[in-house]
Design an enzyme around this catalytic site. Structure first.
Site, PDB file in Angstrom:
ATOM      1  N   SER A  99      75.864  69.494  75.769  1.00  0.00           N
ATOM      2  CA  SER A  99      75.511  68.999  77.104  1.00  0.00           C
ATOM      3  C   SER A  99      76.822  68.695  77.827  1.00  0.00           C
ATOM      4  CB  SER A  99      74.655  67.735  76.992  1.00  0.00           C
ATOM      5  OG  SER A  99      73.554  67.958  76.150  1.00  0.00           O
ATOM      6  N   LYS A 175      70.131  70.145  82.242  1.00  0.00           N
ATOM      7  CA  LYS A 175      70.122  69.253  81.072  1.00  0.00           C
ATOM      8  C   LYS A 175      70.473  67.818  81.483  1.00  0.00           C
ATOM      9  CE  LYS A 175      70.400  67.583  76.953  1.00  0.00           C
ATOM     10  NZ  LYS A 175      69.189  67.262  76.205  1.00  0.00           N
ATOM     11  N   LYS A 244      77.092  59.684  78.444  1.00  0.00           N
ATOM     12  CA  LYS A 244      77.788  60.841  79.051  1.00  0.00           C
ATOM     13  C   LYS A 244      76.833  61.651  79.917  1.00  0.00           C
ATOM     14  CE  LYS A 244      77.448  64.379  76.733  1.00  0.00           C
ATOM     15  NZ  LYS A 244      77.331  65.458  75.762  1.00  0.00           N
TER      16      LYS A 244
HETATM   17  P1  NAD Z   1      77.662  65.076  66.779  1.00  0.00           P
HETATM   18  O1  NAD Z   1      78.665  64.091  67.206  1.00  0.00           O
HETATM   19  O2  NAD Z   1      76.685  64.756  65.691  1.00  0.00           O
HETATM   20  O3  NAD Z   1      78.398  66.448  66.345  1.00  0.00           O
HETATM   21  C1  NAD Z   1      79.530  66.964  66.984  1.00  0.00           C
HETATM   22  C2  NAD Z   1      80.348  67.715  65.935  1.00  0.00           C
HETATM   23  O4  NAD Z   1      81.463  68.304  66.601  1.00  0.00           O
HETATM   24  C3  NAD Z   1      80.911  66.811  64.820  1.00  0.00           C
HETATM   25  O5  NAD Z   1      80.595  67.350  63.544  1.00  0.00           O
HETATM   26  C4  NAD Z   1      82.416  66.812  65.082  1.00  0.00           C
HETATM   27  O6  NAD Z   1      83.207  66.703  63.908  1.00  0.00           O
HETATM   28  C5  NAD Z   1      82.592  68.157  65.746  1.00  0.00           C
HETATM   29  N1  NAD Z   1      83.810  68.240  66.550  1.00  0.00           N
HETATM   30  C6  NAD Z   1      84.309  67.311  67.407  1.00  0.00           C
HETATM   31  N2  NAD Z   1      85.459  67.760  67.955  1.00  0.00           N
HETATM   32  C7  NAD Z   1      85.679  68.997  67.432  1.00  0.00           C
HETATM   33  C8  NAD Z   1      86.693  69.973  67.617  1.00  0.00           C
HETATM   34  N3  NAD Z   1      87.732  69.757  68.440  1.00  0.00           N
HETATM   35  N4  NAD Z   1      86.612  71.140  66.914  1.00  0.00           N
HETATM   36  C9  NAD Z   1      85.572  71.363  66.075  1.00  0.00           C
HETATM   37  N5  NAD Z   1      84.583  70.476  65.852  1.00  0.00           N
HETATM   38  C10 NAD Z   1      84.633  69.301  66.538  1.00  0.00           C
HETATM   39  O7  NAD Z   1      76.886  65.503  68.118  1.00  0.00           O
HETATM   40  P2  NAD Z   1      75.401  66.130  68.214  1.00  0.00           P
HETATM   41  O8  NAD Z   1      74.414  65.023  68.226  1.00  0.00           O
HETATM   42  O9  NAD Z   1      75.278  67.265  67.269  1.00  0.00           O
HETATM   43  O10 NAD Z   1      75.462  66.677  69.725  1.00  0.00           O
HETATM   44  C11 NAD Z   1      76.185  67.858  70.059  1.00  0.00           C
HETATM   45  C12 NAD Z   1      75.921  68.175  71.525  1.00  0.00           C
HETATM   46  O11 NAD Z   1      74.510  68.374  71.719  1.00  0.00           O
HETATM   47  C13 NAD Z   1      76.324  67.045  72.483  1.00  0.00           C
HETATM   48  O12 NAD Z   1      76.862  67.596  73.652  1.00  0.00           O
HETATM   49  C14 NAD Z   1      75.015  66.316  72.768  1.00  0.00           C
HETATM   50  O13 NAD Z   1      75.029  65.651  74.000  1.00  0.00           O
HETATM   51  C15 NAD Z   1      74.021  67.476  72.707  1.00  0.00           C
HETATM   52  N6  NAD Z   1      72.652  67.090  72.314  1.00  0.00           N
HETATM   53  C16 NAD Z   1      72.426  66.208  71.295  1.00  0.00           C
HETATM   54  C17 NAD Z   1      71.104  65.884  70.952  1.00  0.00           C
HETATM   55  C18 NAD Z   1      70.800  64.911  69.834  1.00  0.00           C
HETATM   56  O14 NAD Z   1      69.627  64.456  69.765  1.00  0.00           O
HETATM   57  N7  NAD Z   1      71.738  64.599  68.962  1.00  0.00           N
HETATM   58  C19 NAD Z   1      70.046  66.466  71.645  1.00  0.00           C
HETATM   59  C20 NAD Z   1      70.316  67.400  72.655  1.00  0.00           C
HETATM   60  C21 NAD Z   1      71.636  67.710  72.990  1.00  0.00           C
END
Ligand code: NAD
Length: 296
Positions: A99, A175, A244
């Site tokens: 997102s 989104k 965010k």
């Molecule tokens: P999260 O924090 O669980 O996972 C993010 C991952 O990215 C982590 O494993 C982290 O180590 C990795 N990461 C961070 N910086 C990095 C880099 N420079 N290089 C490689 N890997 C890196 O987040 P999430 O909950 O999986 O969410 C991911 C995205 O999806 C976000 O933008 C969030 O807003 C969106 N989202 C989340 C949900 C939810 O319910 N969790 C639902 C819809 C959308």
């Protein structure tokens, strides 16, 4: 094996179940996370290839999915020295399913155009359960319908509803607007429970009534009982990420000179909760902050 080789960057709450679906549907997959140990262990567990770095993943993949915390992290992994873009070929696609900010996505797409690498945005809704069950709603911002068709077999592995929203950035705009509604619903339903409890109503009874009445929404049906009243606070979606998203919607309102009051208020309401807690807290812990304010 089906289709093109896929790369997936970001093995968090959402990226991991999405990767599992891709492998289960026969795609050959390379994964990468900044956490090396996680990358190696997870790749081995699901039968994917672990990339040692971003360049290796970019070189191996025709389509790269990013599922990262923010748009600025996406920009970093795409454009940094040794990043994805340097090793991808003309015609390859980066699809950002995080997102992110719509304006940042448009800029990145324009910058990549010179090298022939195509950028699309395809953020998701449905949370961790949607990712695990393969029932996500996916909103696709892409330069044309042919690109949406090319991505569709990949997106269908974890998405139930895939909808083209227009040009690049339009998925990210959609989104942010959805999550503004989700964030304001959670905030208003929290206030109703806090206020009702102060009046002398029982919160579980209130939820029971709301959930068969016109006030019901995702927060009342899935979060306030299961996460807040139970004190589990473990929805899989962090306070930092929801704040965010609502902030992106608030910024859209300013940039488009709409200056709408609800989105500005919801943005500052969630920022206050974030300042009182920490970004890794579950977003449902915001209830505790608002409850504490009411108690003052
Ligand atoms: P999260 O924090 O669980 O996972 C993010 C991952 O990215 C982590 O494993 C982290 O180590 C990795 N990461 C961070 N910086 C990095 C880099 N420079 N290089 C490689 N890997 C890196 O987040 P999430 O909950 O999986 O969410 C991911 C995205 O999806 C976000 O933008 C969030 O807003 C969106 N989202 C989340 C949900 C939810 O319910 N969790 C639902 C819809 C959308």
């Amino acid at each position: 094996m089906s289709g093109e080789h896929i790369g997936l960057v970001g093995l968090g709450n959402m990226g991991k179940p999405m990767a599992r679906h891709l492998v289960a549907k026969g795609f050959s997959l390379t994964v990468y996370d900044v956490d090396d140990l996680l990358t190696r262990d997870f790749a081995q567990e699901i039968g994917a290839t672990a990339a040692a770095n971003l360049a290796e993943l970019g070189e191996a993949s025709g389509i790269v999915i990013t599922m990262l915390p923010t748009g600025s992290v996406v920009r970093e992994v795409v454009t940094c020295d040794g990043g994805l873009a340097g090793r991808m070929s003309a015609g390859d696609v980066i699809v950002d399913m995080s997102s992110s900010e719509p304006g940042g996505s448009r800029m990145l797409a324009d910058e990549l155009e010179k090298s022939g690498v195509v950028f699309a945005d395809a953020p998701v809704s449905g949370g961790v359960p949607g990712a695990v069950n393969g029932t996500l709603t996916i909103m696709v911002g892409a330069k044309d319908a042919a690109l949406v068709d090319r991505l569709r077999p990949v997106l269908e592995t974890f998405g139930k509803k895939i909808i083209a929203t227009g040009g690049v950035g339009s998925g990210h705009a959609m989104k942010a607007l959805n999550n503004f509604i989700a964030g304001s619903n959670f905030a208003s339903a929290s206030e109703a429970l806090i206020l009702g409890e102060r009046f002398g109503l029982d919160r579980a009874v209130m939820l029971d009534i709301i959930n068969t009445s016109t006030g019901r929404n995702f927060a009342t049906e899935n979060l306030l009982g299961a996460q807040v009243l139970s004190e589990r606070y473990n929805s899989g979606f962090t306070l930092g990420l929801l704040t965010k998203d609502v902030g992106i919607a608030a910024t859209m309102s300013e940039e488009l000179e709409a200056n709408l009051p609800m989105v500005a208020q919801t943005g500052s309401w969630w920022r206050g909760a974030l300042e009182a807690g920490s970004s890794d807290d579950d977003h449902t812990t915001a209830y505790r902050h608002w409850s504490a304010i009411a108690a003052k």
